[in-house]
Design a protein around this motif. Structure first.
Motif, PDB file in Angstrom:
ATOM      1  N   ALA A 271       0.722  -1.146  -0.144  1.00  0.00           N
ATOM      2  CA  ALA A 271      -0.045   0.016   0.076  1.00  0.00           C
ATOM      3  C   ALA A 271       0.762   1.329  -0.087  1.00  0.00           C
ATOM      4  CB  ALA A 271      -0.833  -0.041   1.164  1.00  0.00           C
ATOM      5  N   TYR A 272       1.929   1.199   0.631  1.00  0.00           N
ATOM      6  CA  TYR A 272       2.829   2.483   0.904  1.00  0.00           C
ATOM      7  C   TYR A 272       4.075   2.262  -0.059  1.00  0.00           C
ATOM      8  CZ  TYR A 272      -0.197   2.639   4.877  1.00  0.00           C
ATOM      9  OH  TYR A 272      -1.672   2.825   5.594  1.00  0.00           O
ATOM     10  N   ASP A 289       7.700 -16.027  -7.740  1.00  0.00           N
ATOM     11  CA  ASP A 289       6.935 -17.351  -7.918  1.00  0.00           C
ATOM     12  C   ASP A 289       6.270 -17.518  -7.042  1.00  0.00           C
ATOM     13  OD1 ASP A 289       9.683 -17.456  -6.801  1.00  0.00           O
ATOM     14  OD2 ASP A 289       9.481 -19.694  -6.581  1.00  0.00           O
ATOM     15  N   ILE A 290       6.660 -17.013  -5.775  1.00  0.00           N
ATOM     16  CA  ILE A 290       5.465 -17.147  -4.603  1.00  0.00           C
ATOM     17  C   ILE A 290       4.887 -15.959  -3.969  1.00  0.00           C
ATOM     18  CG2 ILE A 290       7.118 -19.187  -3.892  1.00  0.00           C
ATOM     19  CD1 ILE A 290       8.090 -17.318  -1.695  1.00  0.00           C
ATOM     20  N   CYS A 291       5.137 -14.808  -4.597  1.00  0.00           N
ATOM     21  CA  CYS A 291       4.486 -13.808  -4.017  1.00  0.00           C
ATOM     22  C   CYS A 291       3.196 -13.155  -4.700  1.00  0.00           C
ATOM     23  CB  CYS A 291       5.178 -12.670  -4.215  1.00  0.00           C
ATOM     24  SG  CYS A 291       6.541 -12.745  -2.898  1.00  0.00           S
ATOM     25  N   TRP A 292       2.304 -12.968  -4.199  1.00  0.00           N
ATOM     26  CA  TRP A 292       0.918 -12.021  -4.676  1.00  0.00           C
ATOM     27  C   TRP A 292       1.323 -10.976  -4.241  1.00  0.00           C
ATOM     28  CZ3 TRP A 292      -3.333 -14.711  -6.924  1.00  0.00           C
ATOM     29  CH2 TRP A 292      -3.351 -16.095  -6.982  1.00  0.00           C
ATOM     30  N   HIS A 293       1.277  -9.917  -5.112  1.00  0.00           N
ATOM     31  CA  HIS A 293       1.712  -8.726  -4.906  1.00  0.00           C
ATOM     32  C   HIS A 293       0.473  -7.573  -5.033  1.00  0.00           C
ATOM     33  CE1 HIS A 293       4.462  -4.943  -4.707  1.00  0.00           C
ATOM     34  NE2 HIS A 293       3.602  -4.417  -5.579  1.00  0.00           N
ATOM     35  N   ILE A 294       0.189  -6.776  -4.199  1.00  0.00           N
ATOM     36  CA  ILE A 294      -1.201  -5.720  -4.353  1.00  0.00           C
ATOM     37  C   ILE A 294      -0.406  -4.333  -4.119  1.00  0.00           C
ATOM     38  CG2 ILE A 294      -3.245  -5.227  -3.391  1.00  0.00           C
ATOM     39  CD1 ILE A 294      -3.456  -7.896  -2.176  1.00  0.00           C
ATOM     40  N   ALA A 295      -0.649  -3.611  -5.264  1.00  0.00           N
ATOM     41  CA  ALA A 295      -0.103  -2.225  -5.138  1.00  0.00           C
ATOM     42  C   ALA A 295      -1.285  -1.485  -5.391  1.00  0.00           C
ATOM     43  CB  ALA A 295       0.775  -1.998  -6.681  1.00  0.00           C
ATOM     44  N   GLY A 296      -2.137  -1.016  -4.282  1.00  0.00           N
ATOM     45  CA  GLY A 296      -3.276  -0.452  -4.031  1.00  0.00           C
ATOM     46  C   GLY A 296      -2.861   1.226  -4.599  1.00  0.00           C
TER      47      GLY A 296
END
Length: 460
Positions: A271-272, A289-296
């Motif tokens: 988020a930041y 390969d193992i990360c779900w990345h959320i860029a709000g």
């Protein structure tokens, strides 16, 4: 010089605001036109029967709204770009949830005008943007998302990028794929309250991992994996909410190595991440390969857009995520996605981001004037401080005592996953709060902490 006197009778609010509103109304009505010179402040004060400072504040407010320019020795003139747009309705101005960690709001008239121009340009395509569309975003919007993510050293293929209606629905979709009711998810011992609500809604068990000043402790993560056999690890590693800490690269690498060894997916809430102008790479750049990345976009552009760019670990994960999100939210708003794309493409988003960084740093300096180093946690670019309480203050008592300041104060129990909540609060520095209001509020809080609750009750 224009022979003009504002009509302020019958207008709500302070008289200086009435003067600014009258200027806006008369520009909109054509009674004032670009280039017109307004009466000198002292003369207008005499004509209206008010103090000079009232008129001066009215002119300053009109200047903030982009209506007039004032120069010492020359006077005040209607701006060439003045449009007479009305100020937001008071009901809109009050529409803020102070339990959220909000960035400072832009107050530069030129930046606001630029944002409005971009929004107006998008409105020309209004009808297509009001249609149902496939989930994940159009190629045009994904191109903008890719350019934006590139600022965080992420260069995923388009099929791994999804545009979602905010970080919360994205988290719901991700955790509905990674775990089922009764399973355990790990998080920081003190973490973002939203993840507590989401895991509770999905009937998941949230277990906290011990932390130090660099984030979760690798040895504690190993132990938590052994004990809980979790299905995922949720982290907010940059300017963490609420503790404001940023996990350094060496610790991030160690965490990723442990997670990969145990086959544990990481859900990275970034988020930041865009607020920090420097710092370690995201976890998704270390272990894609193992990360779900959320860029709000809520913290770096605006929460009202309700958009987040999600990067999934691989193409197959994207298929499942697409299906899960269609069930949760059907699609992100094409209208909001188009606004974000416009602002990213024309540089407005970067200008907003620079403003947020600059204003946040200024507000952190205000906080540093009232609280001694070592008595609270902060970062020059965090929207809040983490304030331990003293003198026998409890979280509920302190929050109730300082409520009148209009500054968001949230007690520690909202953030605590493991162990008893500490006597501490998150104090928000952003949102629709001026520097002057923030200064008064923080001064009041600092003075409050110097005395006991009993003494405070008698003093105030």
């Amino acid at each position: 010089m224009k022979d003009w006197v504002p009509r302020i009778e019958g207008r709500e609010g302070p008289r200086y605001l009435a003067i600014a509103e009258a200027i806006a109304a008369d520009i909109a009505a054509g009674l004032l036109v670009p280039g017109d010179q307004l009466p000198p402040q002292r003369r207008l004060a005499a004509l209206l029967g008010v103090d000079f400072t009232t008129v001066a504040r009215g002119y300053v407010e009109a200047g903030k709204r982009g209506l007039i320019d004032s120069t010492v020795g020359r006077g005040s003139f209607v701006r060439k770009s003045a449009t007479g747009h009305k100020a937001p309705a008071p009901q809109r101005l009050r529409a803020a949830d102070f339990t959220m960690n909000m960035p400072p709001e832009p107050d530069d008239p030129e930046l606001i005008a630029r944002m409005q121009e971009g929004y107006a340009a998008v409105a020309r395509d209004l009808l297509p943007l009001l249609r149902y569309q496939g989930f994940g975003g159009s190629p045009l919007d994904k191109d903008a998302a890719s350019a934006w993510l590139g600022r965080r050293a992420l260069v995923p293929a388009q099929e791994r990028i999804f545009i979602t209606p905010g970080a919360h629905p994205a988290l719901v979709g991700i955790f509905s794929l990674l775990a089922k009711a009764g399973d355990t998810v790990l998080a920081e011992a003190i973490t973002y309250p939203g993840i507590r609500a989401i895991t509770a809604q999905l009937e998941l068990t949230l277990a906290g991992v011990e932390m130090d000043g660099d984030g979760i402790v690798p040895e504690a993560l190993e132990e938590a994996i052994r004990r809980h056999k979790p299905k995922a690890l949720y982290l907010n590693p940059t300017l963490q909410n609420p503790l404001t800490l940023t996990t350094p690269e060496r610790r991030r690498t160690a965490i990723c190595a442990i997670a990969r060894r145990h086959g544990l997916p990481i859900v990275e809430d970034d988020a930041y991440g865009f607020i920090a102008s420097y710092g370690p790479p995201p976890l998704a750049a270390i272990a894609p390969d193992i990360c779900w990345h959320i860029a709000g976009l809520a913290k770096c552009i605006g929460a009202g857009l309700r958009l987040a760019y999600v990067v999934v670990p691989d193409t197959r994960s994207g298929w499942s995520f697409n299906a899960a999100m269609r069930a949760v939210a059907v699609m992100a708003s094409p209208l909001m996605a188009a606004v974000a794309t416009r602002w990213i493409d024309d540089g407005t988003a970067d200008t907003i981001l620079r403003f947020i960084r600059s204003e946040t740093a200024a507000r952190q300096k205000i906080a540093a004037r009232f609280f001694e180093p070592g008595t609270y946690l902060s970062d020059p670019l965090s929207f809040n401080i983490w304030l331990p309480l003293a003198k026998g203050w409890s979280c509920p008592a302190f929050a109730a005592h300082v409520r009148s300041t209009g500054i968001g104060v949230v007690a520690s129990d909202a953030f605590t996953v493991a162990g008893p909540p500490p006597e501490a609060v998150r104090v928000g520095l952003g949102g629709p709060v001026s520097r002057a209001q923030l200064e008064r509020g923080l001064e009041f809080m600092a003075h409050t902490l110097e005395v006991s609750p009993e003494m405070a009750a008698s003093y105030f």
